[in-house]
Design a protein around this motif. Structure first.
Motif, PDB file in Angstrom:
ATOM      1  N   UNK A 152       0.907  -1.177  -0.190  1.00  0.00           N
ATOM      2  CA  UNK A 152       0.086  -0.119   0.115  1.00  0.00           C
ATOM      3  C   UNK A 152       1.065   1.256  -0.097  1.00  0.00           C
ATOM      4  N   UNK A 153       1.142   1.978  -1.197  1.00  0.00           N
ATOM      5  CA  UNK A 153       1.792   2.797  -1.215  1.00  0.00           C
ATOM      6  C   UNK A 153       1.300   4.437  -1.827  1.00  0.00           C
ATOM      7  N   UNK A 154       1.883   5.421  -1.350  1.00  0.00           N
ATOM      8  CA  UNK A 154       1.585   6.657  -1.801  1.00  0.00           C
ATOM      9  C   UNK A 154       0.188   7.196  -1.687  1.00  0.00           C
ATOM     10  N   UNK A 155      -0.684   6.539  -0.772  1.00  0.00           N
ATOM     11  CA  UNK A 155      -1.995   6.969  -0.241  1.00  0.00           C
ATOM     12  C   UNK A 155      -1.939   8.424   0.472  1.00  0.00           C
ATOM     13  N   UNK A 156      -2.576   9.267  -0.181  1.00  0.00           N
ATOM     14  CA  UNK A 156      -2.949  10.573   0.532  1.00  0.00           C
ATOM     15  C   UNK A 156      -4.314  10.473   1.301  1.00  0.00           C
ATOM     16  N   UNK A 157      -4.272  10.737   2.658  1.00  0.00           N
ATOM     17  CA  UNK A 157      -5.387  10.670   3.540  1.00  0.00           C
ATOM     18  C   UNK A 157      -5.335  11.843   4.456  1.00  0.00           C
TER      19      UNK A 157
END
Length: 193
Positions: A152-157
């Motif tokens: 799970x990479x580069x998620x913007x939350x």
């Protein structure tokens, strides 16, 4: 499944359906907006192996009538470059579910690349019997990821409101699996827990 350039809008989905509310399986370039999803037996919306899908302005009500556990209001299983914004994902409060078929808020699992979850509200997910350590609000990553090489990479939350989340251990708003090495380069900030 396998569609492109789609729009799912202004629908009431549910109550009492025994499967997922909306699942655009292996789709791309679509939008799911302005829907009311209620009382599904499985995930409210599941972006299974989908890419470049926008999910916005939906009202997702999750009950405890799940066909398995856990189910999520919004699930990102194998999603790439999908955006979720301005959704309300909620449940009535509080729930002591003796059958353990409980609903949860949001989960990013299997593999996910560059998804954005911005300006959403996740509220009232309380499961007093959930003592396994999982969050009932939001989970980034998958505890089985190391064995399966999922990432799970580069998620913007960002800019989300997570209100009243708890499990058997107490307050639990968000789980991240950073320590496993498979959740990396996440941008988690400006949220209210």
């Amino acid at each position: 499944g396998f569609g492109t350039n789609f729009l799912i809008t202004q629908n009431q989905i549910g109550p009492r359906i025994g499967t997922k509310g909306i699942e655009p399986y292996k789709t791309s370039q679509g939008a799911i907006t302005n829907n009311f999803i209620t009382d599904t037996g499985d995930h409210g919306i599941a972006l299974s192996l989908s890419s470049n899908v926008d999910i916005g302005n939906n009202l997702i009500y999750m009950s405890t009538n799940a066909v398995h556990e856990p189910v999520y209001g919004l699930a990102f299983p194998g999603s790439v470059c999908c955006d979720a914004w301005n959704n309300l994902i909620y449940r009535t409060i509080p729930t002591l579910n003796l059958s353990n078929s409980y609903a949860m808020g949001v989960r990013f699992y299997t593999y996910n690349i560059s998804n954005r979850f911005i300006f959403n509200t996740v509220a009232n997910f309380q499961e007093l019997n959930a003592v396994g350590g999982d969050s009932v609000m939001v989970a980034l990553g998958d505890q089985t990821a190391l064995a399966n090489s999922w990432s799970n990479v580069w998620t913007v939350f960002q800019n989300n409101l997570l209100y009243k989340g708890s499990n058997g251990f107490g307050h639990s708003a968000m789980d991240t699996w950073f320590d496993t090495g498979v959740v990396t380069n996440e941008n988690v900030k400006y949220n209210s827990f």
